[in-house]
Design a protein around this motif. Structure first.
Motif, mmCIF file in Angstrom:
data_model
loop_
_atom_site.group_PDB
_atom_site.id
_atom_site.type_symbol
_atom_site.label_atom_id
_atom_site.label_comp_id
_atom_site.label_asym_id
_atom_site.label_seq_id
_atom_site.Cartn_x
_atom_site.Cartn_y
_atom_site.Cartn_z
ATOM 1 N N ALA A 178 3.453 -9.585 -35.881
ATOM 2 C CA ALA A 178 4.453 -8.704 -35.242
ATOM 3 C C ALA A 178 3.994 -8.332 -33.833
ATOM 4 C CB ALA A 178 4.659 -7.460 -36.087
ATOM 5 N N GLY A 179 4.929 -8.463 -32.892
ATOM 6 C CA GLY A 179 4.625 -8.069 -31.512
ATOM 7 C C GLY A 179 4.067 -9.198 -30.671
ATOM 8 N N ARG A 180 3.775 -10.332 -31.280
ATOM 9 C CA ARG A 180 3.266 -11.474 -30.509
ATOM 10 C C ARG A 180 4.348 -12.547 -30.431
ATOM 11 N NH1 ARG A 180 -1.426 -13.840 -33.138
ATOM 12 N NH2 ARG A 180 -2.212 -14.571 -31.147
ATOM 13 N N ARG A 181 4.230 -13.380 -29.410
ATOM 14 C CA ARG A 181 5.178 -14.471 -29.256
ATOM 15 C C ARG A 181 4.841 -15.614 -30.219
ATOM 16 N NH1 ARG A 181 7.942 -13.595 -24.526
ATOM 17 N NH2 ARG A 181 6.885 -12.228 -23.063
ATOM 18 N N GLU A 182 5.880 -16.355 -30.590
ATOM 19 C CA GLU A 182 5.651 -17.557 -31.408
ATOM 20 C C GLU A 182 4.610 -18.453 -30.747
ATOM 21 O OE1 GLU A 182 10.200 -18.097 -33.192
ATOM 22 O OE2 GLU A 182 9.513 -19.346 -31.533
ATOM 23 N N SER A 183 4.708 -18.580 -29.429
ATOM 24 C CA SER A 183 3.782 -19.474 -28.721
ATOM 25 C C SER A 183 2.330 -18.996 -28.833
ATOM 26 C CB SER A 183 4.205 -19.617 -27.259
ATOM 27 O OG SER A 183 4.401 -18.348 -26.672
ATOM 28 N N ASP A 184 2.127 -17.675 -28.957
ATOM 29 C CA ASP A 184 0.758 -17.172 -29.140
ATOM 30 C C ASP A 184 0.200 -17.622 -30.491
ATOM 31 O OD1 ASP A 184 0.907 -15.797 -26.701
ATOM 32 O OD2 ASP A 184 1.777 -14.020 -27.663
ATOM 33 N N VAL A 185 1.024 -17.472 -31.529
ATOM 34 C CA VAL A 185 0.567 -17.894 -32.863
ATOM 35 C C VAL A 185 0.393 -19.414 -32.895
ATOM 36 C CG1 VAL A 185 1.111 -17.896 -35.338
ATOM 37 C CG2 VAL A 185 1.681 -15.895 -33.935
ATOM 38 N N GLY A 186 1.272 -20.111 -32.177
ATOM 39 C CA GLY A 186 1.146 -21.575 -32.091
ATOM 40 C C GLY A 186 -0.180 -21.990 -31.477
ATOM 41 N N ARG A 187 -0.578 -21.245 -30.439
ATOM 42 C CA ARG A 187 -1.869 -21.551 -29.801
ATOM 43 C C ARG A 187 -3.022 -21.284 -30.781
ATOM 44 N NH1 ARG A 187 0.027 -20.199 -25.106
ATOM 45 N NH2 ARG A 187 -0.294 -18.060 -25.489
ATOM 46 N N ASP A 188 -2.901 -20.198 -31.546
ATOM 47 C CA ASP A 188 -3.919 -19.926 -32.574
ATOM 48 C C ASP A 188 -4.017 -21.098 -33.550
ATOM 49 O OD1 ASP A 188 -4.296 -17.411 -31.484
ATOM 50 O OD2 ASP A 188 -3.221 -16.334 -33.080
ATOM 51 N N LEU A 189 -2.851 -21.592 -33.971
ATOM 52 C CA LEU A 189 -2.851 -22.708 -34.936
ATOM 53 C C LEU A 189 -3.554 -23.929 -34.347
ATOM 54 C CD1 LEU A 189 0.772 -22.563 -36.412
ATOM 55 C CD2 LEU A 189 -1.365 -22.328 -37.718
ATOM 56 N N ALA A 190 -3.249 -24.236 -33.099
ATOM 57 C CA ALA A 190 -3.865 -25.413 -32.464
ATOM 58 C C ALA A 190 -5.382 -25.226 -32.359
ATOM 59 C CB ALA A 190 -3.243 -25.643 -31.091
ATOM 60 N N ASP A 191 -5.787 -24.018 -31.956
ATOM 61 C CA ASP A 191 -7.233 -23.747 -31.834
ATOM 62 C C ASP A 191 -7.920 -23.915 -33.185
ATOM 63 O OD1 ASP A 191 -6.868 -23.202 -29.189
ATOM 64 O OD2 ASP A 191 -6.982 -21.009 -29.386
ATOM 65 N N LEU A 192 -7.261 -23.386 -34.230
ATOM 66 C CA LEU A 192 -7.872 -23.463 -35.571
ATOM 67 C C LEU A 192 -7.961 -24.907 -36.054
ATOM 68 C CD1 LEU A 192 -6.128 -20.346 -37.120
ATOM 69 C CD2 LEU A 192 -8.620 -20.651 -36.896
ATOM 70 N N LEU A 193 -6.876 -25.665 -35.854
ATOM 71 C CA LEU A 193 -6.919 -27.071 -36.281
ATOM 72 C C LEU A 193 -8.092 -27.784 -35.612
ATOM 73 C CD1 LEU A 193 -3.112 -27.973 -36.251
ATOM 74 C CD2 LEU A 193 -4.612 -28.051 -38.258
ATOM 75 N N ARG A 194 -8.282 -27.520 -34.313
ATOM 76 C CA ARG A 194 -9.406 -28.160 -33.606
ATOM 77 C C ARG A 194 -10.729 -27.647 -34.144
ATOM 78 N NH1 ARG A 194 -5.931 -27.424 -29.142
ATOM 79 N NH2 ARG A 194 -4.903 -29.394 -28.651
ATOM 80 N N ARG A 195 -10.800 -26.339 -34.386
ATOM 81 C CA ARG A 195 -12.058 -25.785 -34.894
ATOM 82 C C ARG A 195 -12.428 -26.432 -36.242
ATOM 83 N NH1 ARG A 195 -12.661 -19.985 -37.401
ATOM 84 N NH2 ARG A 195 -11.537 -19.206 -35.578
#
Ligand code: ZN
Ligand code: ZN
Ligand code: ZN
Length: 375
Positions: A178-195
């Motif tokens: 809540a309060g964050r943009r979809e694109s912010d969560v998308g970036r988290d997902l990409a970072d996690l997949l790479r991690r």
């Protein structure tokens, strides 16, 4: 994925794959196969040019003949290193010479060849011009199941990619929505997949509220709000093999209707999974999942096929769709991903990668399929 060889396969593995492909081409009435840089070439040879260019690179396969890889001279050293093992030989061509003539010399004058779907049109046209009697067909149409049945090493890599995607979900469910943009969560997902080991991220869908009703929505600037359903669908390549999973989370407590829609999709996903059995047609997976959604009254809102194959790409045959009579075979890997999309309101999709075993299906994604509540 480009650059280094994607997976720990041996020259023998590649030789066996090339032989099998050439044989299958002959059985399909083709004079051979022409394979451009991309998934088929990686799978057949382990070779992925670092930066595919307009210069022609093409593997020529024909039953009973040694395979030949046509490459630009300046890429020959890299290619040599990647595919140096016999019986594959290299035929290089230098700038200023006719790469189509070099390739045409390896082909039957009047042959009909299967050619990679991702071959450049200019190359197909160049070959056609050089050999007017030759003809070309889609390799994927001619041999849809060429890469569909995975061997044990491939299954291990797909399972590892699935586990990395699961680890990504376990982390993402703990981040604030809540309060964050979809694109912010998308970036988290990409970072996690790479991690968790992905070298390539293919998609990170974060579709909140009404955006969830559009299965093609990736990420946008919409700020996620309390009460939103959020479809998460993400994947890419880890060690050359694909992951692809969806879970739909809710910000705070869901309404009864949201819970009902989620339960319906979950039941549909379960029935689709239960339909996985060797010898059964792929379309039965779609039918089983779709029946649950139709019976619940949401049939018109399930607007895509139930699944697709996965391997060295994240979307490939076989497809779990009405009309696909291809029987399931142990070693096949594909998604089971029914969804319901209520226009202007919200969507739900639940997706696991499933592999066919002797007894039934085995899921390569194992995070909870309960609706997860996020903050
Ligand atoms: Zn809600
Ligand atoms: Zn997906
Ligand atoms: Zn998928």
């Amino acid at each position: 994925m480009t650059g280094s060889p994607p997976a720990p396969f041996t020259a023998d593995d590649y030789r066996a794959r090339m032989e099998r492909a050439a044989r299958a081409a002959a059985e399909a009435g083709l004079a051979g196969l022409l394979v451009a840089p991309g998934p088929d070439l990686v799978w057949l040879t382990g070779y992925a040019p670092t930066a595919p260019t307009e210069r022609l690179t093409m593997l020529v396969l024909a039953a009973g003949r040694d395979p030949v890889l046509v490459v630009p001279t300046l890429e020959a050293p890299d290619a040599e290193q990647a595919v140096g093992a016999p019986p594959l030989t290299l035929r290089d061509w230098t700038d200023g010479t006719d790469s189509y003539a070099v390739t045409a010399a390896l082909l039957d004058k009047d042959g009909r060849y299967g050619i990679s779907d991702n071959a450049w049109a200019m190359h197909v046209l160049g070959l056609q011009r050089t050999l007017p009697g030759s003809a070309y067909a889609s390799l994927t149409d001619a041999l849809p199941m060429l890469r569909a049945v995975k061997d044990a090493a491939e299954l291990e890599l797909l399972a590892a990619a699935g586990a990395a995607a699961d680890a990504t979900f376990e982390e993402i469910r703990t981040v604030p929505f809540a309060g964050r943009r979809e694109s912010d969560v998308g970036r988290d997902l990409a970072d996690l997949l790479r991690r968790f080991g992905h070298a390539q991220v293919d998609f990170t869908i974060v579709a909140s509220g009404p955006n969830g009703a559009n299965p093609h929505h990736e990420v946008g600037d919409r700020v996620i709000r309390p009460g939103d359903m959020v479809v998460l669908d993400f994947g890419g390549l880890k060690d050359g093999y694909g992951s692809d999973t969806s879970r739909t989370v809710h910000v705070g407590e869901p309404t009864r209707e949201e819970q009902k829609v989620h339960d319906t999709v979950r039941a549909a996903q379960e029935e689709g999974f239960r339909a996985v059995r060797p010898g059964v047609a792929c379309q039965e997976v779609d039918r089983a999942a779709r029946a649950v959604i139709t019976d619940a009254g949401y049939g018109e809102y399930f607007i895509h096929r139930t699944g697709h194959g996965i391997g060295v790409t994240t979307h490939e045959p076989p497809y779990m769709i009405e009309g696909e009579e291809q029987p399931m075979v142990p070693g096949m890997c594909f998604s089971v991903e029914p969804g319901i999309y209520l226009p202007g309101r919200f969507g739900v999709r639940i997706e696991d990668i499933v592999t066919v075993t002797g007894e039934g299906g085995r899921r390569l994604n194992n995070t909870t399929r309960d609706m997860v509540i996020v903050d």
